[in-house]
Design a protein around this motif. Sequence first.
Motif, PDB file in Angstrom:
ATOM      1  N   TRP A 141      -3.934  -8.262   4.741  1.00 40.40           N
ATOM      2  CA  TRP A 141      -3.523  -6.981   4.706  1.00 40.40           C
ATOM      3  C   TRP A 141      -3.664  -6.125   6.018  1.00 40.40           C
ATOM      4  CZ3 TRP A 141      -4.611  -1.798   5.505  1.00 40.40           C
ATOM      5  CH2 TRP A 141      -4.174  -0.853   4.702  1.00 40.40           C
ATOM      6  N   LEU A 142      -4.638  -6.542   6.819  1.00 40.47           N
ATOM      7  CA  LEU A 142      -4.502  -5.781   8.298  1.00 40.47           C
ATOM      8  C   LEU A 142      -3.310  -6.745   9.158  1.00 40.47           C
ATOM      9  CD1 LEU A 142      -8.286  -5.914   8.776  1.00 40.47           C
ATOM     10  CD2 LEU A 142      -6.964  -3.560   8.744  1.00 40.47           C
ATOM     11  N   LYS A 143      -3.183  -7.894   8.768  1.00 42.03           N
ATOM     12  CA  LYS A 143      -2.171  -8.631   9.601  1.00 42.03           C
ATOM     13  C   LYS A 143      -0.714  -8.010   9.414  1.00 42.03           C
ATOM     14  CE  LYS A 143      -0.220 -13.007  11.076  1.00 42.03           C
ATOM     15  NZ  LYS A 143      -0.432 -12.490  12.694  1.00 42.03           N
ATOM     16  N   HIS A 144      -0.819  -7.657   8.069  1.00 40.82           N
ATOM     17  CA  HIS A 144       0.659  -7.270   7.713  1.00 40.82           C
ATOM     18  C   HIS A 144       0.886  -5.900   7.799  1.00 40.82           C
ATOM     19  CE1 HIS A 144       4.338  -6.921   5.228  1.00 40.82           C
ATOM     20  NE2 HIS A 144       3.671  -6.221   4.501  1.00 40.82           N
ATOM     21  N   TYR A 145       0.052  -4.945   7.297  1.00 46.62           N
ATOM     22  CA  TYR A 145       0.269  -3.589   7.524  1.00 46.62           C
ATOM     23  C   TYR A 145      -0.219  -2.912   8.810  1.00 46.62           C
ATOM     24  CZ  TYR A 145       1.281  -2.888   2.667  1.00 46.62           C
ATOM     25  OH  TYR A 145       1.700  -3.386   1.237  1.00 46.62           O
ATOM     26  N   GLY A 146      -1.362  -3.588   9.631  1.00 44.46           N
ATOM     27  CA  GLY A 146      -1.993  -3.239  10.654  1.00 44.46           C
ATOM     28  C   GLY A 146      -0.712  -3.433  12.036  1.00 44.46           C
ATOM     29  N   ASP A 147      -0.245  -4.596  11.797  1.00 44.16           N
ATOM     30  CA  ASP A 147       0.815  -5.048  12.857  1.00 44.16           C
ATOM     31  C   ASP A 147       2.126  -4.403  12.698  1.00 44.16           C
ATOM     32  OD1 ASP A 147      -1.099  -6.962  13.632  1.00 44.16           O
ATOM     33  OD2 ASP A 147       0.102  -8.694  13.018  1.00 44.16           O
ATOM     34  N   GLU A 170      -3.749   2.744  13.128  1.00 43.52           N
ATOM     35  CA  GLU A 170      -3.795   4.214  13.094  1.00 43.52           C
ATOM     36  C   GLU A 170      -3.342   4.713  12.116  1.00 43.52           C
ATOM     37  OE1 GLU A 170      -0.159   3.662  15.791  1.00 43.52           O
ATOM     38  OE2 GLU A 170      -2.199   2.699  15.282  1.00 43.52           O
ATOM     39  N   ASN A 171      -2.269   4.010  11.256  1.00 45.14           N
ATOM     40  CA  ASN A 171      -1.809   4.668  10.229  1.00 45.14           C
ATOM     41  C   ASN A 171      -2.074   3.779   8.629  1.00 45.14           C
ATOM     42  OD1 ASN A 171       0.047   6.528  11.552  1.00 45.14           O
ATOM     43  ND2 ASN A 171       0.915   4.503  12.409  1.00 45.14           N
ATOM     44  N   GLY A 206     -10.169   0.338  14.248  1.00 45.07           N
ATOM     45  CA  GLY A 206      -9.071   0.882  14.680  1.00 45.07           C
ATOM     46  C   GLY A 206      -8.026   1.569  13.583  1.00 45.07           C
ATOM     47  N   CYS A 207      -8.759   1.141  12.303  1.00 45.85           N
ATOM     48  CA  CYS A 207      -8.068   1.752  11.115  1.00 45.85           C
ATOM     49  C   CYS A 207      -8.784   3.002  10.741  1.00 45.85           C
ATOM     50  CB  CYS A 207      -8.007   0.739   9.945  1.00 45.85           C
ATOM     51  SG  CYS A 207      -7.144  -0.666  10.157  1.00 45.85           S
ATOM     52  N   LYS A 210      15.281  -5.908   8.816  1.00 47.06           N
ATOM     53  CA  LYS A 210      14.713  -4.866   9.012  1.00 47.06           C
ATOM     54  C   LYS A 210      13.089  -5.172   8.803  1.00 47.06           C
ATOM     55  CE  LYS A 210      18.000  -1.296   8.072  1.00 47.06           C
ATOM     56  NZ  LYS A 210      17.927  -0.013   7.287  1.00 47.06           N
ATOM     57  N   SER A 211      12.115  -4.487   9.656  1.00 44.27           N
ATOM     58  CA  SER A 211      10.516  -4.565   9.224  1.00 44.27           C
ATOM     59  C   SER A 211      10.392  -3.564   8.249  1.00 44.27           C
ATOM     60  CB  SER A 211       9.933  -4.284  10.360  1.00 44.27           C
ATOM     61  OG  SER A 211      10.134  -2.933  10.807  1.00 44.27           O
ATOM     62  N   LEU A 212       9.266  -3.646   7.640  1.00 45.01           N
ATOM     63  CA  LEU A 212       8.856  -2.701   6.822  1.00 45.01           C
ATOM     64  C   LEU A 212       8.937  -1.403   7.154  1.00 45.01           C
ATOM     65  CD1 LEU A 212       7.939  -1.898   3.866  1.00 45.01           C
ATOM     66  CD2 LEU A 212       5.540  -2.146   4.686  1.00 45.01           C
ATOM     67  N   LEU A 213       8.375  -1.202   8.394  1.00 48.42           N
ATOM     68  CA  LEU A 213       8.650   0.306   9.057  1.00 48.42           C
ATOM     69  C   LEU A 213       9.899   0.781   8.998  1.00 48.42           C
ATOM     70  CD1 LEU A 213       6.994   2.756  10.358  1.00 48.42           C
ATOM     71  CD2 LEU A 213       6.893   1.169  12.547  1.00 48.42           C
ATOM     72  N   GLU A 214      10.743   0.014   9.670  1.00 48.06           N
ATOM     73  CA  GLU A 214      12.237   0.219   9.882  1.00 48.06           C
ATOM     74  C   GLU A 214      12.809   0.613   8.704  1.00 48.06           C
ATOM     75  OE1 GLU A 214      13.142  -2.422  13.770  1.00 48.06           O
ATOM     76  OE2 GLU A 214      13.471  -3.049  11.817  1.00 48.06           O
TER      77      GLU A 214
END
Length: 291
Positions: free
Chosen positions: A21-27, A32-33, A51-52, A104-108
Amino acid sequence: MQSKVAAVTMVREDLFFLRAWLKHYGDVLGRENCYIVNHGRGEEVADLAAGCNIIGIPGDPHKNFDMKRWRLLNNIVMGLRSYYDHIVVGDVDELVVVDPASGKSLLEYLWDAPIRQVMTPLGIEVIHRIDVEPEAITDHILGPRRYIRLAPHYSKPCVISAGTKIARGGHFTQYGKLNAPDDLYLFHLKFCDFPEYVAAMNRRNAVVQDIGTGVKETAIGRHWFAEARGEDRAVFEAFADLEPVEGFDMSPYRAEMRDTFSKRGDTGYFHFARPEYAVQFELPERFFGLF
């Protein structure tokens, strides 16, 4: 520029899934989000999630655990809507992924997505084919594990940018329109590794044993109870019997979701048909290494 996307989960002791989860969403989103409810205030969870935004809560066993959990997650998500455009919420073994073919990445992807809606990724379950995948998982899950089965139960309305209420388990919302984008998937990881499955089930069985009530008196999934568990190796050996399907065309299954979307009785929630598909697919290589 500040991110407009956040991810929210709750975890207790599931360190293997938390790492993914951290590797996916954190990266992708930035730690911080990421918002993690640390159920039981586990030190290892806090260390991994440094950092979360960590919210520590008591970890006492309770028969209404799942109701309490989703009441808390609901209110966190609705509060964060004041600060983010989209919030991705779900269990720690669930990851929302954009098909790499989109470019696209998830963020994009979510940066460009309209707000004031609820999006429902197609649920797929990573399965460990123990007959052909002997290697252990190290840095990544996808690659060492390359088979998936359809999991309509995990096609969850979990990308939130509208004011709505989420049902216990995250399976339904009170948002009256189905948005199931073609590029969006929810990967469920429960069955992605045989040894980790055994360890996780042992932890869950211990929790409900501590609560001391039966299935009917406890607001926790039936699969947490030892009597519903079955024989672990037989569960994984059965994956080889799923009918293989060539290619990776998921459009018929999203069409089924759209065609059957309707009110869920008088509950105020909406749902769609969730049939059991006894099929498996080999994941395209473009997904390998995403997490």
